[in-house]
Scaffold this motif. Sequence first.
Motif, PDB file in Angstrom:
ATOM      1  N   ALA A 726      47.017  16.640   7.296  1.00  0.00           N
ATOM      2  CA  ALA A 726      46.451  15.593   8.142  1.00  0.00           C
ATOM      3  C   ALA A 726      46.449  14.246   7.431  1.00  0.00           C
ATOM      4  O   ALA A 726      46.779  13.210   8.039  1.00  0.00           O
ATOM      5  N   ALA A 727      46.104  14.239   6.150  1.00  0.00           N
ATOM      6  CA  ALA A 727      46.057  12.983   5.402  1.00  0.00           C
ATOM      7  C   ALA A 727      47.430  12.331   5.334  1.00  0.00           C
ATOM      8  O   ALA A 727      47.552  11.103   5.399  1.00  0.00           O
ATOM      9  N   GLU A 728      48.469  13.142   5.213  1.00  0.00           N
ATOM     10  CA  GLU A 728      49.818  12.589   5.139  1.00  0.00           C
ATOM     11  C   GLU A 728      50.306  12.094   6.501  1.00  0.00           C
ATOM     12  O   GLU A 728      51.329  11.430   6.577  1.00  0.00           O
ATOM     13  N   HIS A 729      49.582  12.462   7.558  1.00  0.00           N
ATOM     14  CA  HIS A 729      49.884  11.920   8.891  1.00  0.00           C
ATOM     15  C   HIS A 729      48.857  10.870   9.309  1.00  0.00           C
ATOM     16  O   HIS A 729      48.784  10.503  10.480  1.00  0.00           O
ATOM     17  N   ASP A 730      48.031  10.416   8.322  1.00  0.00           N
ATOM     18  CA  ASP A 730      47.001   9.405   8.589  1.00  0.00           C
ATOM     19  C   ASP A 730      46.036   9.860   9.670  1.00  0.00           C
ATOM     20  O   ASP A 730      45.642   9.077  10.563  1.00  0.00           O
ATOM     21  N   CYS A 731      45.661  11.139   9.612  1.00  0.00           N
ATOM     22  CA  CYS A 731      44.700  11.696  10.559  1.00  0.00           C
ATOM     23  C   CYS A 731      43.442  12.137   9.825  1.00  0.00           C
ATOM     24  O   CYS A 731      43.503  12.512   8.650  1.00  0.00           O
ATOM     25  N   ASP A 732      42.323  12.111  10.514  1.00  0.00           N
ATOM     26  CA  ASP A 732      41.085  12.676   9.995  1.00  0.00           C
ATOM     27  C   ASP A 732      40.954  14.101  10.514  1.00  0.00           C
ATOM     28  O   ASP A 732      41.149  14.366  11.708  1.00  0.00           O
ATOM     29  N   LEU A 733      40.615  15.010   9.617  1.00  0.00           N
ATOM     30  CA  LEU A 733      40.501  16.417  10.001  1.00  0.00           C
ATOM     31  C   LEU A 733      39.326  17.035   9.283  1.00  0.00           C
ATOM     32  O   LEU A 733      39.109  16.804   8.089  1.00  0.00           O
ATOM     33  N   GLN A 734      38.568  17.819  10.010  1.00  0.00           N
ATOM     34  CA  GLN A 734      37.520  18.651   9.440  1.00  0.00           C
ATOM     35  C   GLN A 734      37.906  20.096   9.696  1.00  0.00           C
ATOM     36  O   GLN A 734      38.127  20.493  10.840  1.00  0.00           O
ATOM     37  N   SER A 748      60.205  22.109   6.753  1.00  0.00           N
ATOM     38  CA  SER A 748      61.605  21.724   6.580  1.00  0.00           C
ATOM     39  C   SER A 748      62.086  20.723   7.613  1.00  0.00           C
ATOM     40  O   SER A 748      63.222  20.251   7.524  1.00  0.00           O
ATOM     41  N   ALA A 749      61.241  20.392   8.590  1.00  0.00           N
ATOM     42  CA  ALA A 749      61.669  19.462   9.629  1.00  0.00           C
ATOM     43  C   ALA A 749      60.511  18.540   9.979  1.00  0.00           C
ATOM     44  O   ALA A 749      59.348  18.892   9.794  1.00  0.00           O
ATOM     45  N   PRO A 750      60.803  17.355  10.492  1.00  0.00           N
ATOM     46  CA  PRO A 750      59.715  16.458  10.902  1.00  0.00           C
ATOM     47  C   PRO A 750      58.861  17.094  11.991  1.00  0.00           C
ATOM     48  O   PRO A 750      59.359  17.850  12.826  1.00  0.00           O
ATOM     49  N   ALA A 751      57.562  16.794  11.951  1.00  0.00           N
ATOM     50  CA  ALA A 751      56.648  17.348  12.939  1.00  0.00           C
ATOM     51  C   ALA A 751      55.440  16.446  13.061  1.00  0.00           C
ATOM     52  O   ALA A 751      55.101  15.700  12.145  1.00  0.00           O
ATOM     53  N   THR A 752      54.780  16.519  14.213  1.00  0.00           N
ATOM     54  CA  THR A 752      53.527  15.800  14.378  1.00  0.00           C
ATOM     55  C   THR A 752      52.439  16.507  13.581  1.00  0.00           C
ATOM     56  O   THR A 752      52.599  17.650  13.131  1.00  0.00           O
ATOM     57  N   ALA A 753      51.313  15.818  13.435  1.00  0.00           N
ATOM     58  CA  ALA A 753      50.198  16.424  12.707  1.00  0.00           C
ATOM     59  C   ALA A 753      49.753  17.710  13.380  1.00  0.00           C
ATOM     60  O   ALA A 753      49.501  18.724  12.720  1.00  0.00           O
ATOM     61  N   ARG A 754      49.643  17.686  14.707  1.00  0.00           N
ATOM     62  CA  ARG A 754      49.205  18.901  15.412  1.00  0.00           C
ATOM     63  C   ARG A 754      50.208  20.032  15.224  1.00  0.00           C
ATOM     64  O   ARG A 754      49.824  21.177  14.982  1.00  0.00           O
ATOM     65  N   GLU A 755      51.505  19.719  15.338  1.00  0.00           N
ATOM     66  CA  GLU A 755      52.522  20.759  15.177  1.00  0.00           C
ATOM     67  C   GLU A 755      52.492  21.365  13.782  1.00  0.00           C
ATOM     68  O   GLU A 755      52.771  22.559  13.613  1.00  0.00           O
ATOM     69  N   LEU A 761      46.099  26.826  11.024  1.00  0.00           N
ATOM     70  CA  LEU A 761      44.807  27.241  11.560  1.00  0.00           C
ATOM     71  C   LEU A 761      44.915  28.564  12.314  1.00  0.00           C
ATOM     72  O   LEU A 761      44.028  29.417  12.229  1.00  0.00           O
ATOM     73  N   GLU A 762      46.001  28.736  13.064  1.00  0.00           N
ATOM     74  CA  GLU A 762      46.166  29.991  13.796  1.00  0.00           C
ATOM     75  C   GLU A 762      46.270  31.171  12.847  1.00  0.00           C
ATOM     76  O   GLU A 762      45.729  32.245  13.100  1.00  0.00           O
ATOM     77  N   MET A 763      46.965  30.961  11.739  1.00  0.00           N
ATOM     78  CA  MET A 763      47.115  32.040  10.761  1.00  0.00           C
ATOM     79  C   MET A 763      45.778  32.446  10.174  1.00  0.00           C
ATOM     80  O   MET A 763      45.580  33.598   9.783  1.00  0.00           O
ATOM     81  N   THR A 764      44.831  31.512  10.105  1.00  0.00           N
ATOM     82  CA  THR A 764      43.533  31.800   9.510  1.00  0.00           C
ATOM     83  C   THR A 764      42.447  31.964  10.572  1.00  0.00           C
ATOM     84  O   THR A 764      41.256  31.846  10.278  1.00  0.00           O
ATOM     85  N   GLY A 765      42.858  32.211  11.809  1.00  0.00           N
ATOM     86  CA  GLY A 765      41.887  32.512  12.851  1.00  0.00           C
ATOM     87  C   GLY A 765      41.100  31.318  13.337  1.00  0.00           C
ATOM     88  O   GLY A 765      39.925  31.462  13.698  1.00  0.00           O
ATOM     89  N   GLN A 766      41.729  30.134  13.387  1.00  0.00           N
ATOM     90  CA  GLN A 766      41.042  28.935  13.860  1.00  0.00           C
ATOM     91  C   GLN A 766      41.842  28.321  14.999  1.00  0.00           C
ATOM     92  O   GLN A 766      42.993  28.659  15.238  1.00  0.00           O
ATOM     93  N   ARG A 767      41.182  27.408  15.685  1.00  0.00           N
ATOM     94  CA  ARG A 767      41.871  26.630  16.717  1.00  0.00           C
ATOM     95  C   ARG A 767      41.553  25.160  16.512  1.00  0.00           C
ATOM     96  O   ARG A 767      40.496  24.805  15.981  1.00  0.00           O
ATOM     97  N   LEU A 768      42.487  24.336  16.924  1.00  0.00           N
ATOM     98  CA  LEU A 768      42.372  22.901  16.700  1.00  0.00           C
ATOM     99  C   LEU A 768      41.802  22.238  17.951  1.00  0.00           C
ATOM    100  O   LEU A 768      42.240  22.503  19.067  1.00  0.00           O
ATOM    101  N   ALA A 769      40.803  21.391  17.722  1.00  0.00           N
ATOM    102  CA  ALA A 769      40.191  20.672  18.830  1.00  0.00           C
ATOM    103  C   ALA A 769      39.918  19.242  18.395  1.00  0.00           C
ATOM    104  O   ALA A 769      39.873  18.931  17.200  1.00  0.00           O
ATOM    105  N   VAL A 774      38.216  12.843  16.053  1.00  0.00           N
ATOM    106  CA  VAL A 774      38.535  13.543  14.808  1.00  0.00           C
ATOM    107  C   VAL A 774      39.030  14.941  15.149  1.00  0.00           C
ATOM    108  O   VAL A 774      38.440  15.630  15.985  1.00  0.00           O
ATOM    109  N   LEU A 775      40.117  15.356  14.503  1.00  0.00           N
ATOM    110  CA  LEU A 775      40.591  16.722  14.671  1.00  0.00           C
ATOM    111  C   LEU A 775      39.667  17.663  13.924  1.00  0.00           C
ATOM    112  O   LEU A 775      39.299  17.415  12.773  1.00  0.00           O
ATOM    113  N   VAL A 776      39.308  18.755  14.580  1.00  0.00           N
ATOM    114  CA  VAL A 776      38.368  19.713  13.996  1.00  0.00           C
ATOM    115  C   VAL A 776      38.973  21.107  14.094  1.00  0.00           C
ATOM    116  O   VAL A 776      39.451  21.512  15.170  1.00  0.00           O
ATOM    117  N   GLY A 777      38.973  21.824  12.966  1.00  0.00           N
ATOM    118  CA  GLY A 777      39.379  23.214  12.982  1.00  0.00           C
ATOM    119  C   GLY A 777      38.161  24.078  13.242  1.00  0.00           C
ATOM    120  O   GLY A 777      37.204  24.065  12.464  1.00  0.00           O
TER     121      GLY A 777
END
Length: 869
Positions: A726-734, A748-755, A761-769, A774-777
Amino acid sequence: MATLALSVAGQFVGGLVGGPIGATVGRALGALAGSAVDGFLFGGDKAEGPLFDVRLGSSSEGLGVPRLYGWGRLSGNIIWARELVRHQSETAGSKGFGPTEDTEEVLASFAIGFCEGRVARLGRIWADGQLLDTRDLNLRFYHGDDDQMPDSLIEAVQGVGNAPAYRGLCYLVVENLPLSRFGNRIPQLSAELCRVVGDLEPAIRAVTVIPGATEFGYDPVPRVRVLGPGAGVSENAHLAAGVSDWTCSIDELQALCPNLEHVALVVSWFGDDLRCGTCTVSPRVEGATRQVEGATWSVAGVSREVAQVVSSHEGGPAYGGTPSDASVLAAIADLKARGLKVTLYPFVLMDIPQDNALPDPHGGTAQAAYPWRGRLTCNPAPGQAGSPDGTADAASQVAAFVPGYRAMMLHYSDLAVAAGGVDAMLIGSEMVGLSTVCGAGNSFPFVAALVDLAADMRAIVGPGTKLTYAADWSEYSGCQNGTEKFFHLDPLWASDDVDAVGIDCYLPLADWRDGEAHADAALATTGYELGYLAGNIAGGEGFDWYYASDADRRAQARTPITDEAHGEHWVWRVKDIAAFWGQYHHDRPGGVRSPTPTAWVPGSKPIWLTELGCGAVDKGANQPNIFGDEKSAESGRPYFSSGTPDGLIQRQVLRAHHNHWTDPANNPAGMVDPDRLYCWTWDARPFPAFPAQTDVWADGSNHRTGHWLTGRLGALASDELAMAIAAEHDCDLQAVPTAPLIGGLTMSAPATAREAIEPVLEMTGQRLAARGGVLVGLAQGPVTAALIEQDDLAQTDAPTLSRRRGDPAEKPGRLALGHFDRERDYLAATATALRRHGAAGVRELAAGAGRRSGAPGGRAPSQPPLVQW
C-alpha cells in the motif's frame, strides 16, 4: 597470451533499456551464432570448422520489472552485454612434457536485471538450474539503491557519461564468464534474493549466535576433516563451495539486519550431574580421534586426546563439541572486523544421557535426560525431604561446584583479552537452581561466589569490558516461598564490577486458546495483534493475575496479584520490571518486611534483555521459553498448543517487544537499553544447509518449531506485506496480522493497490474494505454463536433458526494450491483437489489428502487418486 573481440553478426533483441545499450545486447547474443557462421564460411586462422556449437540465451523487450517482497528466486533478464571475447593462452603438454598447446575460451560479459527496489541479500545463484560455484567468477552485485553508480565495466565499454546506473534496479554484472562450462552459451541465471520490507529486521540491534557446541563451526576459514588417505569431508562448509558456514551465515545476518550492533557469541562447556556437589564442568569433543586439516582442537590447554567425549544419542553425538579456542578467537576477530560489538557468552550445557542411573536431586528415579542447567542444585533439592537447603551443608555442596565453574569463566576472560578485548561478557546465565540455594542465615552462597567471580573477571578484562549475569526471567527479581521474599541477586546487581541487570526475557505474552470461549478472545481477533501482545509485556499473567493451579489455568480462574500486607504489589509481579528497577528492595524473611533495604540503588544500572525470543510454534506466546527437542526431558509445547509450526507468532512476539521497549513512554530514562535486546537466536550454520542436512546436524528437526531466526528473518507478517504494498502505491492501509508467516511475494506485472493487496489478505483469511478513505483489512475471526433461549424453541408460526442448503453446483469443484520451498532451492509444487460426489467427495478428499493411489492405507489401485501432486 592474447585477447581479441569476436566478429559481430546479429540483430537487436532488446532488454530493459533501449538505444545503444539494447543494441549491444543484441550484438553480443548474435555474436554467438555469427562467429560460428563466419568461421565456417570464411575460414581465417581456424579453417577446420566453427569455433563452437551454439545455443542462444535470451533477453526480452518490454517486460514489466518485477517487484519482490521478502524472499524469492528470480530469473534475470539481460539488460546489457558487450561483444564476446576470445581468450587465447599457451599451456604445456601433458604433465609438462611435449610442445605447448594453444587453448581458447570464449568469455561473455553481461548484466542481468532482477527486480525493482533495494534488495538486502543476494544468496545462492543457479545457472541452468544447477547451483553455481562462484569462487572463480568475477561478479558484481548492485542492490538497487537510488544512488548507486554505474558499473565500472559498463562505463568503460559505453564511455563516461553514457553508462546508465540502473538506479532503483537490482542487477548483477558478470564479467568474462567462460562459456565452455555452459555449452558455449550464456546460461540462464536465477538468484535467491531478499528484499526486506518488514519492520522487525531494521529494529534488531542485538542477537545471540549459536550453536555454542561446534568444534570448528565458528571458524571463518573452511576446514576439511580427514577420513583417511586421500579422503575427506567438509568440516564447516556446507552451503557454498569454498566458503565457511560462518561466513555464509554472518553475511546473511548483517544483510538482513542493517542496524545490527551487538552479537553475543555463545560458547559451551558441559556439566555432567544435577547434584552441584558432584557436578564437574569441562570442555568436550565430538570424537577422540578426529583430524581436521590445518586446525587443531584445544580449549584451555586441554587437547582432543585427553578431553571428554560428549555422550551419544541414537548412534551419534548428542551435542557438538566445545568450540576450539582458535575458532573463537577467529570469530571474534571477524565480528569486530565487520564493525560489530562482541558479547562473549559462556554457557553450560548438561550432558546427562538417558538411562544415566544418577540419583535425582529432584526426587526422580534417575536424572532427567539432557536437562536445563537451571535444574542444577543441591542434593536433595529444596523442597525435597532431607534437603540441606538453609544449612551450611548446602553451602558446602555449592562450594564444591564453584572451582570448575570459575575455571570456565576465567578461561574465557583470558581469551577475551587475547582477542584484543570484547565489548561485554556474561559471568553466567540461568543458574536459577543454584542461585536460590540457601546457606545458613538466609545466605545465598552461589550469589556470593558470582560476586567474587565478577571481581576476578574484572581484574582480567579491565574496565573496557562490561560484565553482567543473564538471570532467568523467573529469577532476576528474587525468589519467594509463600509469603517469604528475598531479592537474592541484589548483591550481584549492586556490585561495582557488574554493569547491568541481565534478564533472559521469556515472559508469557498471551493466554490464547482455540475457539472463542476464552477470556482473551475479547482482547484480540487473531492473537497475533501487536497491541494485544505488547499489552501483556507489563500486564496480564505475571502482572495483574496468576493461576494458582493447573486446574485454574484450564478454567481460566485468575487470581489477582496483590500485596495485602504492605501494598507493594510489584514485589510479587514478575513482569513489573519498571517497579523493580525504580524502587528500593526490602526482603521479607518469614513474611515480615525488613526495615532496611538491600544494596540495590533504584535506577542505578541499565537492564539488558540478554535473551529475547519465542518458539515458532502454535501459541508460542503463551510460553515463549518452551522448546521442542525429543532427546531432552525439557521438550514440550506451550500451554494449549497443537505443537504445529508457526513462524508468525515468533515474529510478532519480537515485534511487540521492540515496539514496546523503544517507546519512551514504556521505557523511562533508558531503563531497558534498547540496543541490548539480544534476540534468541541466529545460527552460525547457514540456512538451508541447516536444518536440511540432518546427517550432519542431528538437531535439524528441532528447527521447525524452535527459536531460530535463521531461515525466518526476511519473511513477513501479512500486515507488514500488505502495508508495504500500500505504501508503494501511496495508499493508507490498516491490516491485521494473520497466519501464516509469508516467506515472500513477487509481483511480475503492474497492478493497482487493490489488485496487489487483495490476494495477500485472501490468503490470510481477510477481506479488503474502505473505511473513511482508508483501506482496512478485516480479519474474519471466530463466528459468534447464536444464543437461543429455551422458551424460543416452542413451536411458533415463524422458525427460530433457519438455513438454506446451498446449490452443490455452486460449490468449487477444484482447489489448487501452489507454493515454493526455500529449503529445496525454491522448488515449486502444486496440489490439486477435485470434488467428485458433492459433500461425500469432500469427505473423501480430506481422508485421502496426501496419499498416493495404491499406497499403504490409501485408496485401491483401481481408483484414481483424489489429490494429484
